[in-house]
Design a protein around this motif. Structure first.
Motif, PDB file in Angstrom:
ATOM      1  N   GLU A 108       3.171  -9.531   4.339  1.00 58.08           N
ATOM      2  CA  GLU A 108       2.445  -8.326   3.950  1.00 58.08           C
ATOM      3  C   GLU A 108       2.555  -7.256   5.027  1.00 58.08           C
ATOM      4  O   GLU A 108       2.273  -7.500   6.200  1.00 58.08           O
ATOM      5  N   ILE A 109       2.942  -6.045   4.601  1.00 61.03           N
ATOM      6  CA  ILE A 109       3.112  -4.916   5.512  1.00 61.03           C
ATOM      7  C   ILE A 109       1.896  -3.993   5.454  1.00 61.03           C
ATOM      8  O   ILE A 109       1.451  -3.480   6.479  1.00 61.03           O
ATOM      9  N   PHE A 110       1.364  -3.765   4.262  1.00 65.40           N
ATOM     10  CA  PHE A 110       0.133  -2.985   4.131  1.00 65.40           C
ATOM     11  C   PHE A 110      -0.618  -3.431   2.887  1.00 65.40           C
ATOM     12  O   PHE A 110      -0.041  -4.026   1.977  1.00 65.40           O
ATOM     13  N   HIS A 111      -1.905  -3.167   2.874  1.00 64.12           N
ATOM     14  CA  HIS A 111      -2.766  -3.584   1.756  1.00 64.12           C
ATOM     15  C   HIS A 111      -3.974  -2.647   1.731  1.00 64.12           C
ATOM     16  O   HIS A 111      -4.617  -2.440   2.751  1.00 64.12           O
ATOM     17  N   LEU A 112      -4.262  -2.080   0.571  1.00 63.16           N
ATOM     18  CA  LEU A 112      -5.413  -1.193   0.444  1.00 63.16           C
ATOM     19  C   LEU A 112      -6.236  -1.582  -0.783  1.00 63.16           C
ATOM     20  O   LEU A 112      -5.690  -1.851  -1.844  1.00 63.16           O
ATOM     21  N   GLY A 113      -7.553  -1.586  -0.612  1.00 60.66           N
ATOM     22  CA  GLY A 113      -8.439  -1.889  -1.723  1.00 60.66           C
ATOM     23  C   GLY A 113      -9.138  -3.226  -1.524  1.00 60.66           C
ATOM     24  O   GLY A 113      -8.969  -3.878  -0.502  1.00 60.66           O
ATOM     25  N   PRO A 114      -9.960  -3.606  -2.538  1.00 63.28           N
ATOM     26  CA  PRO A 114     -10.115  -2.966  -3.848  1.00 63.28           C
ATOM     27  C   PRO A 114     -10.906  -1.647  -3.793  1.00 63.28           C
ATOM     28  O   PRO A 114     -11.791  -1.486  -2.971  1.00 63.28           O
ATOM     29  N   LEU A 115     -10.540  -0.745  -4.719  1.00 61.15           N
ATOM     30  CA  LEU A 115     -11.230   0.525  -4.908  1.00 61.15           C
ATOM     31  C   LEU A 115     -11.769   0.557  -6.329  1.00 61.15           C
ATOM     32  O   LEU A 115     -11.117   0.102  -7.266  1.00 61.15           O
ATOM     33  N   LYS A 116     -12.955   1.129  -6.498  1.00 60.01           N
ATOM     34  CA  LYS A 116     -13.611   1.090  -7.799  1.00 60.01           C
ATOM     35  C   LYS A 116     -12.991   2.066  -8.806  1.00 60.01           C
ATOM     36  O   LYS A 116     -12.593   3.170  -8.457  1.00 60.01           O
ATOM     37  N   LYS A 117     -12.932   1.596 -10.057  1.00 62.79           N
ATOM     38  CA  LYS A 117     -12.540   2.393 -11.225  1.00 62.79           C
ATOM     39  C   LYS A 117     -11.184   3.087 -11.066  1.00 62.79           C
ATOM     40  O   LYS A 117     -11.050   4.286 -11.231  1.00 62.79           O
TER      41      LYS A 117
END
Length: 211
Positions: A108-117
């Motif tokens: 894994e190089i980058f990961h964003l979230g979880p973000l709502k809706k």
């Protein structure tokens, strides 16, 4: 009055959906192995484009319809020295996240979230732009794979064409969309963004495994 048709170009100069034959022809004429087909309505065309040529061909309604496709040439193998991106969403809209991994080993190089809706398509779009910005910052020429034709087209057009409604709960999602669109309009890049051929290669290495 003649009924308007929609043309899907899976492989040509600029894959996408065209609402007239002249524009479609300009994308496929003279292109070796071009893959394209007409549809009676845009909804069918959007579904066919997102599924990809190989997947749609397997589900063509009749043997006769298959003959309207250009020849199916071998796809080959993916470039392992690359980045793969994917998104996941619990619901539509729902909790959305995305990530990028090194294709060869899934690191894994980058990961964003979880973000709502958010939505899966929005996450796929943001993941590609994140990867583009990351690679430019690192001065890297790695190509990028995404399994979403819609997201690739949105990046090409520099516009996230989501139908998602903006609300207080997903303000952060729309902030990221605006930042991504601004990056696309303010930066140039030579990075290749390519379609991951799931039907031939299996799930993209960045897949969250929630199917």
């Amino acid at each position: 009055m003649a009924k308007n048709k929609y043309y899907v170009v899976w492989k040509g100069l600029n894959p996408g959906i065209y609402d007239n034959w002249a524009d479609c022809k300009s994308q496929v004429e003279g292109q070796e192995g071009a893959k394209y087909k007409s549809f009676d309505n845009r909804e069918e065309a959007v579904t066919a484009l997102d599924k990809g040529f190989a997947e749609y061909l397997k589900k063509a309604p009749s043997a006769n319809s298959k003959t309207t496709f250009a020849p199916n040439l071998p796809i080959g193998r993916p470039i392992l020295h690359s980045l793969s991106v994917d998104a996941a969403c619990s619901g539509n809209p729902g909790d959305m996240e995305y990530r990028g991994v090194y294709t060869a080993d899934g690191r894994e190089i980058f990961h964003l979230g979880p973000l709502k809706k958010g939505t899966n398509n929005v996450g796929e779009f943001l993941a590609i732009v994140h990867a583009l910005a990351f690679l430019k910052q690192k001065n890297s020429d790695l190509p990028i794979y995404s399994d979403s034709r819609n997201a690739i087209l949105w990046v090409q057009k520099k516009k996230c064409k989501t139908l998602l409604n903006r609300e207080p709960d997903n303000e952060l999602v729309f902030d990221l969309i605006e930042r991504a669109e601004k990056w696309l309009t303010s930066n140039t890049y030579t990075t290749k963004v390519m379609k991951w051929e799931t039907a031939d290669w299996g799930e993209i290495p960045a897949d969250f495994g929630r199917k």
